[in-house]
Design a protein around this motif. Structure first.
Motif, short mmCIF file in Angstrom:
data_model
loop_
_atom_site.label_atom_id
_atom_site.label_comp_id
_atom_site.label_asym_id
_atom_site.label_seq_id
_atom_site.Cartn_x
_atom_site.Cartn_y
_atom_site.Cartn_z
N LEU A 272 0.81 -1.22 0.00
CA LEU A 272 0.00 0.00 0.00
C LEU A 272 0.85 1.27 0.00
N ASP B 248 -7.30 -2.11 -6.24
CA ASP B 248 -6.61 -1.81 -4.99
C ASP B 248 -7.15 -0.56 -4.32
N GLN B 249 -6.72 -0.37 -3.07
CA GLN B 249 -7.15 0.79 -2.30
C GLN B 249 -6.58 2.08 -2.88
N VAL B 250 -5.39 2.00 -3.44
CA VAL B 250 -4.77 3.17 -4.07
C VAL B 250 -4.53 2.86 -5.54
#
Lengths: 389, 298
Positions: free
Chosen positions: B102, B184-186
């Motif tokens: 991340l 993905d989160q980012v």
């Protein structure tokens, strides 16, 4: 990986973030006498000669523990034993009790560090109103939350910690300890590859001391390979099946409905989950065996069969996760496991013609349409209902 | 026409000598993509499908100028590989790996923003302009799933994308350029950042967003429409309407947290901006048809 409060506080303490003095009492079923005795002993040790109050805190991943009666004060040994029994009697799965020396609180603050995906930075959130649900505070009074963005290359600068401290209205004697704590939390976040490092509440004592009243530390799963000291344990999961799945690297979530989902592709699995619910069906488990797991059909089906589901619904539309490989895996799994419930297959994508031949030769009907497969599973679940319940 | 990649785009494949890199290079070439070089440290002098391999991106682009790179590189080496492509002057990069740390992603995206580069991914199938170019992995040969056409597609998902594009084809349409921003989160690039390019592409007549719960990318699309940055018809499918809050059920980015990310909020924002939102993949075709009918009568 979400750490329990006591694990997060261990990481905090190593980084120099003050935490209350504490003892950990591990729990197991049917050992309430032993647990209560150990909690009483812990209260005695922590209370010392001044017989200070302690707090007994159930260690489990759940919001609103205080309201649920899972965090209790105890004035002496006897009370510590009694409240421990009351906590255990609530019937939650509790891996441990954390017994802490109570803190003389003047104010409760909020402090967290997480990522801002859009602006590509780290972000501190701080509030003078700690101890409350930060999400409702953000909705109702966003002005009560201070925000400081940290460049991921320049890192935290001293002025940024000071800015937060002054904005929270801390008195001069607390400014130094607050900026030190901000530095320490930043170090925890970076060094442990966290996705979130949160202290809520952050206690400010009458002496100007800052103490972490709670910890919420989530380690990024993708970074675990370069971290040490964070192990998967049974306590982090709701069920034996979810833990077994996690050890195999298979995403699995337990529900209590009738249809076991065995899907490839996270987005597709989530969509099938919706379609089952839209159609009036209910999900027994979410399971995703795409990506690196597409050759694990047998393991996936074993996990589904450990449920009391009425039907297994398999939906895939893979590219790298080849349809022919998954179809062969499913046919082999059925031969080996002899499932006691119907299996609906909707397998498409790379090499799907061969996949459909494989399924047909094993007596399975290869469906092509996701919604038709979902309807079929819901109908079969209804027909099977009498048999399994 | 298309955005991001067309038949002129010269592509370097980082990690071409690996199993997936080699397999998908073959498909990229077969579909007509201009793959000019491969990169694997230690393997210079070899060829894969007659494409020459170099030790580094700089050595590759010195011999074969390139505009874009696609990375078949494991997640733990992704940050380094993206920086290497940027260092060699490449400004369009697609990184496919699922599992990039991340905080690495935060740094990669920050770097890309500062260098005004487009880095797409991770956890994605990549980018395809059907019949023209492909940086990644798509079963373009299945005719009921991928057909050239006029719909720009952006997605957070892989298998679900195949499901939804098959509905686009069933409704009689095809795809101009599909960009998988990843799950993905980012995401290293975000939906709204491509909308001006789709707006300027004369052959993209509408855009389809395949979104899901979690994050704020769909809300940013709504804001871009409101701000007039995108004025063509826009249809979205958003998954996870019935997912329980706080449970991470699919992609790393698919979770409702911090009071944001619910499907309800996304649908409300998009509809208020004038977009049409499907609740299931099979509704996408009809909504596209209606959007075009409405655009004609205006």
């Amino acid at each position: 990986m979400k750490l329990f409060e006591y694990q997060g506080k261990e990481v905090f303490a190593r980084a120099g973030i003050p935490v209350p003095e504490s003892r950990l009492v591990t729990c197991a079923e049917r050992e309430h006498d032993r647990i209560a005795a150990e909690a009483a002993e812990a209260a005695h040790e922590l209370g010392g000669r001044e017989r200070q109050t302690v707090v007994v805190k159930a260690q489990l991943d759940m919001g609103g523990r205080g309201k649920a009666g899972l965090i209790r004060m105890a004035a002496d040994q006897g009370e510590a034993a009694a409240v421990s029994r009351e906590i255990l009697a609530k019937g939650y799965r509790i891996p441990a009790l954390l017994v802490e020396r109570a803190v003389n609180i003047e104010r409760e603050l909020y402090l967290s560090l997480s990522v801002d995906p859009q602006r590509a930075c780290f972000v501190f959130l701080a509030s003078a109103e700690g101890g409350v649900d930060i999400e409702s505070l953000a909705r109702e009074r966003p002005d009560a939350i201070r925000r400081v963005s940290i460049d991921p290359f320049r890192g935290l600068q001293a002025f940024q910690g000071r800015a937060l401290a002054y904005d929270l209205g801390l008195r001069d004697s607390a400014i130094g300890s607050f900026t030190a704590l901000v530095n320490a939390l930043y170090a925890v976040f970076r060094n442990s590859d966290a996705e979130l490092a949160e202290i809520n509440p952050l206690f400010l004592t009458a002496d100007g001391e800052l103490i972490a009243g709670d910890s919420k530390l989530i380690i990024d799963d993708n970074s675990l390979y370069r971290q040490s000291g964070f192990e998967l344990t049974r306590e982090q999961f709701d069920s034996d099946i979810a833990y077994a799945a996690a050890l195999d690297g298979i995403p699995y979530v337990q529900f209590d409905g009738e249809i076991s989902l065995m899907c490839a592709g996270a987005g597709l699995a989530t969509t099938v989950f919706d379609l089952v619910n839209f159609g009036g069906g209910s999900v027994a488990n979410y399971l995703e065996f795409g990506g690196p797991n597409y050759h694990k059909a047998q393991r996936a089906m074993e996990l589904c069969l450990r449920n009391r589901s009425a039907v297994i619904l398999i939906v895939t539309f893979g590219t790298i996760a080849r349809a022919d490989v998954m179809a062969q895996g499913i046919v082999d799994a059925i031969a080996a496991l002899k499932p006691d419930r119907p299996v609906v297959t909707c397998i498409r994508g790379t090499n799907e013609e061969r996949a459909h031949e494989t399924l047909r030769s094993a007596g399975l009907e290869p469906l092509l349409d996701t919604e038709e497969a979902v309807r079929r599973a819901i109908d079969l679940a209804a027909q099977n209902r009498g048999r399994t319940s | 026409m298309s955005i991001f990649a067309n038949q002129e785009t010269r592509i370097v494949v980082q990690g071409m000598t690996g199993k997936e890199g080699g397999f998908w290079t073959r498909h990229m070439l077969d579909m007509g993509a201009r793959v000019v070089a491969g990169v694997t440290p230690g393997k210079e002098g070899q060829t894969v499908h007659d494409v020459p391999i170099f030790h580094s991106v700089r050595r590759a682009t010195a011999a074969h100028p390139a505009d874009a790179a696609v990375l078949f590189v494991p997640p733990r080496f992704t940050r380094d590989a993206v920086y290497e492509a940027l260092d060699a002057g490449i400004r369009k990069i697609v990184t496919l790996a699922d599992g990039i740390p991340l905080q690495d992603q935060v740094q990669i995206r920050r770097t890309a923003l500062e260098m005004q580069a487009r880095v797409v991914g991770g956890n994605t199938s990549g980018v395809i302009s059907p019949g023209k170019s492909m940086l990644g992995m798509f079963p373009y040969w299945i005719e009921r799933v991928y057909k050239p056409g006029s719909i720009g597609v952006m997605t957070r998902s892989g298998s679900l994308t195949n499901e939804v594009t098959s509905m686009v084809v069933r409704a009689g349409y095809g795809v101009s350029t599909l960009i998988g921003v990843g799950g993905d989160q980012v995401p290293l690039s975000r939906f709204a950042e491509f909308l001006p390019e789709y707006q300027n592409d004369p052959h993209t007549e509408a855009v389809l967003i395949i979104g899901e719960l979690g994050g704020t990318m769909e809300e940013e699309v709504a804001a871009a429409i409101r701000d007039g940055l995108f004025r063509k018809p826009l249809v979205a499918f958003i998954g996870g309407r019935t997912a329980p809050a706080g449970t991470r059920m699919g992609h790393a980015g698919a979770i409702v947290t911090g009071g944001t990310g619910s499907v309800r909020d996304k649908v409300d924002a998009l509809e208020a901006a004038g977009a049409r939102v499907a609740d299931r993949p099979s509704a996408v075709g009809t909504l596209l048809q209606r959007a075009f009918q409405e655009a004609e009568t205006q």
